[in-house]
Design a protein around this motif. Sequence first.
Motif, PDB file in Angstrom:
ATOM      1  N   GLN A 237       0.835  -1.205   0.000  1.00 26.85           N
ATOM      2  CA  GLN A 237       0.000   0.000   0.000  1.00 26.85           C
ATOM      3  C   GLN A 237       0.864   1.247   0.000  1.00 26.85           C
ATOM      4  O   GLN A 237       1.944   1.265   0.602  1.00 26.85           O
ATOM      5  CB  GLN A 237      -0.851   0.017   1.264  1.00 26.85           C
ATOM      6  CG  GLN A 237      -2.119  -0.789   1.127  1.00 26.85           C
ATOM      7  CD  GLN A 237      -2.913  -0.736   2.415  1.00 26.85           C
ATOM      8  OE1 GLN A 237      -2.358  -0.463   3.472  1.00 26.85           O
ATOM      9  NE2 GLN A 237      -4.192  -0.992   2.309  1.00 26.85           N
ATOM     10  N   ALA A 238       0.358   2.289  -0.653  1.00 24.23           N
ATOM     11  CA  ALA A 238       1.072   3.562  -0.632  1.00 24.23           C
ATOM     12  C   ALA A 238       1.256   3.988   0.829  1.00 24.23           C
ATOM     13  O   ALA A 238       0.367   3.806   1.653  1.00 24.23           O
ATOM     14  CB  ALA A 238       0.288   4.616  -1.400  1.00 24.23           C
ATOM     15  N   GLY A 239       2.406   4.518   1.127  1.00 22.77           N
ATOM     16  CA  GLY A 239       2.669   4.973   2.489  1.00 22.77           C
ATOM     17  C   GLY A 239       3.409   3.947   3.322  1.00 22.77           C
ATOM     18  O   GLY A 239       4.016   4.289   4.330  1.00 22.77           O
ATOM     19  N   SER A 240       3.357   2.671   2.890  1.00 22.11           N
ATOM     20  CA  SER A 240       4.034   1.656   3.694  1.00 22.11           C
ATOM     21  C   SER A 240       5.530   1.660   3.376  1.00 22.11           C
ATOM     22  O   SER A 240       5.955   1.974   2.267  1.00 22.11           O
ATOM     23  CB  SER A 240       3.432   0.271   3.430  1.00 22.11           C
ATOM     24  OG  SER A 240       3.714  -0.127   2.109  1.00 22.11           O
ATOM     25  N   GLU A 241       6.279   1.266   4.392  1.00 23.96           N
ATOM     26  CA  GLU A 241       7.726   1.350   4.287  1.00 23.96           C
ATOM     27  C   GLU A 241       8.290   0.138   3.529  1.00 23.96           C
ATOM     28  O   GLU A 241       7.719  -0.948   3.573  1.00 23.96           O
ATOM     29  CB  GLU A 241       8.278   1.361   5.715  1.00 23.96           C
ATOM     30  CG  GLU A 241       9.668   1.872   5.859  1.00 23.96           C
ATOM     31  CD  GLU A 241      10.038   1.993   7.334  1.00 23.96           C
ATOM     32  OE1 GLU A 241       9.955   0.962   8.028  1.00 23.96           O
ATOM     33  OE2 GLU A 241      10.387   3.105   7.776  1.00 23.96           O
TER      34      GLU A 241
ATOM     35  N   ASP B  53       8.744  -5.776   2.211  1.00 18.80           N
ATOM     36  CA  ASP B  53       7.686  -4.772   2.103  1.00 18.80           C
ATOM     37  C   ASP B  53       6.629  -5.055   3.164  1.00 18.80           C
ATOM     38  O   ASP B  53       6.697  -6.051   3.874  1.00 18.80           O
ATOM     39  CB  ASP B  53       7.085  -4.769   0.689  1.00 18.80           C
ATOM     40  CG  ASP B  53       6.402  -6.084   0.343  1.00 18.80           C
ATOM     41  OD1 ASP B  53       5.707  -6.651   1.212  1.00 18.80           O
ATOM     42  OD2 ASP B  53       6.553  -6.550  -0.809  1.00 18.80           O
ATOM     43  N   HIS B  54       5.684  -4.130   3.298  1.00 22.50           N
ATOM     44  CA  HIS B  54       4.607  -4.329   4.273  1.00 22.50           C
ATOM     45  C   HIS B  54       3.276  -4.495   3.547  1.00 22.50           C
ATOM     46  O   HIS B  54       2.263  -3.950   3.952  1.00 22.50           O
ATOM     47  CB  HIS B  54       4.581  -3.166   5.269  1.00 22.50           C
ATOM     48  CG  HIS B  54       5.772  -3.186   6.185  1.00 22.50           C
ATOM     49  ND1 HIS B  54       5.756  -3.797   7.414  1.00 22.50           N
ATOM     50  CD2 HIS B  54       7.029  -2.718   6.018  1.00 22.50           C
ATOM     51  CE1 HIS B  54       6.952  -3.667   7.984  1.00 22.50           C
ATOM     52  NE2 HIS B  54       7.743  -3.022   7.148  1.00 22.50           N
ATOM     53  N   GLY B  55       3.352  -5.216   2.436  1.00 24.80           N
ATOM     54  CA  GLY B  55       2.143  -5.481   1.664  1.00 24.80           C
ATOM     55  C   GLY B  55       1.445  -6.731   2.179  1.00 24.80           C
ATOM     56  O   GLY B  55       1.720  -7.193   3.277  1.00 24.80           O
TER      57      GLY B  55
ATOM     58  N   ALA C  60       6.038  -9.425   2.252  1.00 26.64           N
ATOM     59  CA  ALA C  60       6.937 -10.370   1.583  1.00 26.64           C
ATOM     60  C   ALA C  60       8.371  -9.964   1.865  1.00 26.64           C
ATOM     61  O   ALA C  60       8.679  -8.783   1.975  1.00 26.64           O
ATOM     62  CB  ALA C  60       6.669 -10.364   0.086  1.00 26.64           C
ATOM     63  N   GLU C  61       9.247 -10.979   1.974  1.00 27.41           N
ATOM     64  CA  GLU C  61      10.664 -10.678   2.182  1.00 27.41           C
ATOM     65  C   GLU C  61      11.487 -11.436   1.151  1.00 27.41           C
ATOM     66  O   GLU C  61      11.528 -12.665   1.148  1.00 27.41           O
ATOM     67  CB  GLU C  61      11.101 -11.076   3.596  1.00 27.41           C
ATOM     68  CG  GLU C  61      12.537 -10.672   3.875  1.00 27.41           C
ATOM     69  CD  GLU C  61      13.004 -11.146   5.249  1.00 27.41           C
ATOM     70  OE1 GLU C  61      13.291 -10.280   6.087  1.00 27.41           O
ATOM     71  OE2 GLU C  61      13.071 -12.358   5.475  1.00 27.41           O
TER      72      GLU C  61
END
Lengths: 364, 221
Positions: A272-276, A295-297, A351-352
């Motif tokens: 999502q937009a805004g996530s680091e 990511d923090h998706g 996901a990493e």
Amino acid sequence: MNDPSKPRQTVPVHVVGQFSWGLTILFVLASLCWVLLPYTGSTFSALVFLLAIVLAGTRWNRGPVLAMGVVSALVWNFIFIPPRFTFHIEKPEDMVMFAMFFVVALSMGHLITKLRERESALERTHREQEQLQEAKHHAELAAEAERLHRTLLDSVSHELKTPITIIRTALDGLGTANPFAAEIDTATRRLQRIVENFLEITRVESDAVKPAPDWCEFLDVIHAATSPLQRELLPHPLRIIGAENLPLLKLDSRLLSQALANVLHNATQHAQAGSEIEIHAALTKEDTLEIRVRDHGPGLPPEMEERVFEKFARAPGSPAGGTGLGLAISRGLMRAMKGDISVRNHPEGGAEFRFSLPVKTRQP
Amino acid sequence: MSKALIIDDEQQMRRLLRMLLESRGYEVCEADEGQRGLQEAAFHRPDVVLLDLGLPGLGGLEVLKRLREWSDVPVLILSVRDQEATKVQALEIGADDYVTKPFGSAELLARLDVIQRRRGPRHTPEIIAGALKVDLLHHEAQIGDEALKLTPTEFALLKVLTEHAGRIVTQNQIVKQVWPGQSSDPSEGLRVHINHLRKKLGDRGVRIVNEPGIGYRLETE
């Protein structure tokens, strides 16, 4: 086999065969000559034996032929030189005959087998040369094919990229204040990405990617990976962890940054937009560089961990506009550098991606 | 008014570049292949040349080589991605900088400005790039008001980069000036000194940017 300089080998089966055939033939000839002796005399049998040795020399190994020489001399002496059935020779001329036979039989056998060996060696060299020529020819053909392939790829690349360049340069002059122009701009960037991905996967798959490692700083790699993605990374704060502590690394920074860029692009598409987005970099003990991009998706759907790296693999719910090639390219590039890439869902979500790459290091 | 010569085989590209440059007050002449490009360069005496690397026939590199035999006009290379080796070659036989297609017009114009600014005779022992001041007389450098403590090698390195401020310098060009006569592969040493220099420059508006496979560029804000 008779060469003392060579390590001792077990006698091959065909040589044993030649010995027994040689003895058999001598036995048959001796019997024949014995039958014919009243009509021909002992000299005839000597010539028959010599003929047999010469013929054997044209086909067989030296060992059996020389053995035939020795045996035939003894047989001739034993059976045909009077007094018969003893090795004793009475007349001096018979003695001389026997000696001459012995020498002639041995030297004939020796010379003929030597001649034949030389001939077959020559033939072997000739054949090897031919094979070499053929191999060279094949290599040349392969090189030519690769060159053609490259040229074709380069010219296709040129033909596809030129119009995109022109559209983008023209749009740049036009400015994107007009919303229609802004749409063209977005579509053109997308088109450019697709074209570049297709060309890159072709390169990766045809092994045209040749890594050229050089010393570099890791932050330069990150810079090279992120600068073409400025627009996509705008809504995602980037956190880079561990890069300052890294020594100088010897790697192909262009290929690594490209592999990283594709993964980063993938993250911007799913999170999502805004996530680091976090990039962890560290050296593991065996001089392996490990980079983790998290990511923090929503993370990957179950059982997609391996499949995301396949060509055209697209996770359900992926946004339109991807080619499904980016991650396949990343894996291809990492493998071309003898490294690898894998992915998992982070226990705390998102996901990493994990890159590993063997590198040489040097403390600055 | 500056005069620019565009040598590119793509008609649309030439037209676009002409529009862009004319809107910025350049007088523009153009050529669609290398040989004609050289003739135009001799005839019009341009102040700057934009040269496409992927010319058919007489290639971009060859054109540049022949141009450099009699002219030191600033040359900007227009290239595509994946031509790193050729770009380095071009820079080492005398191109001043490059842009990669597709390029933004702001980037192109900025590069053109920078490469035309170079080469004025230097009358002072000081080179200034943004907040950075390099004093060649006293072998001192300062950023803002703060003096930098540099080793002789770092100073030599900073000097090369500052002289070319805003322009790309290839690894070989740096090595030739900082370690003249060195024959072994010095890329490792170069990286080490760049790393130290970067730490000393810190985050004060002067950056040394690496362009993978090509070289370094000193950028100022």
